[in-house]
Design a protein around this motif. Sequence first.
Motif, PDB file in Angstrom:
ATOM      1  N   MET A  23       0.826  -1.214   0.000  1.00 15.87           N
ATOM      2  CA  MET A  23       0.000   0.000   0.000  1.00 15.87           C
ATOM      3  C   MET A  23       0.857   1.259   0.000  1.00 15.87           C
ATOM      4  N   LEU A  24       1.901   1.248   0.817  1.00 16.15           N
ATOM      5  CA  LEU A  24       2.778   2.411   0.856  1.00 16.15           C
ATOM      6  C   LEU A  24       3.966   2.191  -0.048  1.00 16.15           C
ATOM      7  N   ASP A  25       4.274   3.207  -0.815  1.00 13.51           N
ATOM      8  CA  ASP A  25       5.308   3.091  -1.819  1.00 13.51           C
ATOM      9  C   ASP A  25       6.564   3.826  -1.357  1.00 13.51           C
ATOM     10  N   TYR A  26       7.487   3.072  -0.767  1.00 15.34           N
ATOM     11  CA  TYR A  26       8.734   3.690  -0.310  1.00 15.34           C
ATOM     12  C   TYR A  26       9.716   3.724  -1.471  1.00 15.34           C
ATOM     13  N   ARG A  28      12.028  16.337  -7.593  1.00 17.61           N
ATOM     14  CA  ARG A  28      11.442  15.006  -7.662  1.00 17.61           C
ATOM     15  C   ARG A  28       9.971  15.113  -8.056  1.00 17.61           C
ATOM     16  N   ASP A  29       9.458  14.063  -8.689  1.00 22.07           N
ATOM     17  CA  ASP A  29       8.024  14.000  -8.978  1.00 22.07           C
ATOM     18  C   ASP A  29       7.278  13.779  -7.679  1.00 22.07           C
ATOM     19  N   GLY A  30       6.155  14.439  -7.524  1.00 23.17           N
ATOM     20  CA  GLY A  30       5.291  14.190  -6.370  1.00 23.17           C
ATOM     21  C   GLY A  30       5.913  14.624  -5.063  1.00 23.17           C
ATOM     22  N   SER A  31       5.464  14.009  -3.975  1.00 24.27           N
ATOM     23  CA  SER A  31       5.892  14.418  -2.646  1.00 24.27           C
ATOM     24  C   SER A  31       7.256  13.807  -2.304  1.00 24.27           C
ATOM     25  N   PHE A  32       7.776  14.174  -1.127  1.00 24.87           N
ATOM     26  CA  PHE A  32       9.135  13.768  -0.777  1.00 24.87           C
ATOM     27  C   PHE A  32       9.269  12.267  -0.529  1.00 24.87           C
ATOM     28  N   GLY A  33       8.246  11.663   0.082  1.00 20.34           N
ATOM     29  CA  GLY A  33       8.355  10.257   0.447  1.00 20.34           C
ATOM     30  C   GLY A  33       9.333  10.071   1.591  1.00 20.34           C
ATOM     31  N   ILE A  34       9.862   8.901   1.733  1.00 16.11           N
ATOM     32  CA  ILE A  34      10.841   8.647   2.787  1.00 16.11           C
ATOM     33  C   ILE A  34      12.066   8.012   2.178  1.00 16.11           C
ATOM     34  N   GLY A  84      10.305  15.203   4.483  1.00 17.53           N
ATOM     35  CA  GLY A  84       9.176  15.997   4.002  1.00 17.53           C
ATOM     36  C   GLY A  84       8.003  15.995   4.962  1.00 17.53           C
TER      37      GLY A  84
END
Lengths: 208, 208
Positions: free
Chosen positions: A1-4, A65-71, A83
């Motif tokens: 579900m979460l895309d690291y 980067r595309d989209g949000s920072f993520g982890i 982020g």
Amino acid sequence: MLDYTHVEDLSAADIARLRAVYEPLTASVRELIDATIRTEVDADAVAAAKAEIDSAAARLRAAQRDGSFGIQFGADGDPMPWGNAVIGVRNPCAPPLVIRKEPDGSVKSDFYLGAAFEGPPGHVHGGVSAKILDHILGDAASTPGVHRLTGTITVRYRRLTPLGRLRSEARVTHTDGFKTYAVGHIADSTGVTVDAEAVFIEPKWARD
Amino acid sequence: MLDYTHVEDLSAADIARLRAVYEPLTASVRELIDATIRTEVDADAVAAAKAEIDSAAARLRAAQRDGSFGIQFGADGDPMPWGNAVIGVRNPCAPPLVIRKEPDGSVKSDFYLGAAFEGPPGHVHGGVSAKILDHILGDAASTPGVHRLTGTITVRYRRLTPLGRLRSEARVTHTDGFKTYAVGHIADSTGVTVDAEAVFIEPKWARD
């Protein structure tokens, strides 16, 4: 579900270098946010400031980067949630909270909330208190490698929280299978202003 | 308890003029916040951007109000909570929510949350959802001239909320003396992700 997705093999030296580049930038944007809310300069001065801000944003967007920072993760596996809306060292809207883990497993943070966090005049927005408590209780409920997600949180407002220097603390009360229960509060110099209790869930993909 | 100090006698034309000056500035700072989180430019480009940001902040600080924004009032008595952490049109950290009152008394808002609101990768920070729900339920529970304060709010997370376009709704369920009860939720394009219930209290100074 979460895309690291932003997993990279960064050494401790790489991480220190990135911090040294980006933390001062973020600190400057935090100052700018405060100045934007409080300024009383005239329209011409606002326009001159806006032109510089637009120029700075264009420089920064030259590569992004595309989209949000993520982890991102360092080579040692430590997450870098830079982020993050509450603790992100690259997020100018984060206070940011620096959370200490105590030997007894509880967590604590001393922080400052200024004009950007206002609700009632001179006081912290109730929603901001809820945001901080959600994060710090979640931090207390999490263990290395397993970040638990909030199931339900209840926040009780005892009195208004003044803007300024504040402290938040949280601790786990008990666990029940994949559920972890935590409590915590925010306090000013004279005592607790808001408290909370919550249940955190270990994500399905992290079980076993 | 609350100090509504920034009461001024602003006409509708004054307010429109101030909005035209400050809203574009705030929009530019919001863009800068997003760029600050997502940028991948090198240290020299970051330093050049930082110098422009520091210059802009200095221009804005040449004249500024003491402390936080507070709430101004127009000549018609309408509050202008422009510094508010959730709806403030001069607060770059506010999405900002624009809340519509429906004929049935419920409130609705369509809004966008980008990189600045991230918790789990690609998703809204649970605390940000709590912050928004605290505000929108409070708006549903408030009436002109009486802004009710949150007593207790419970937020239930049904699933993760993706960053992007979202909607929030809230309505009063019942009142009991100076207590007003409200419920609401946040939804993405496929349905509700987070819901909340809360009790709001009419401040003592506003009773009778």
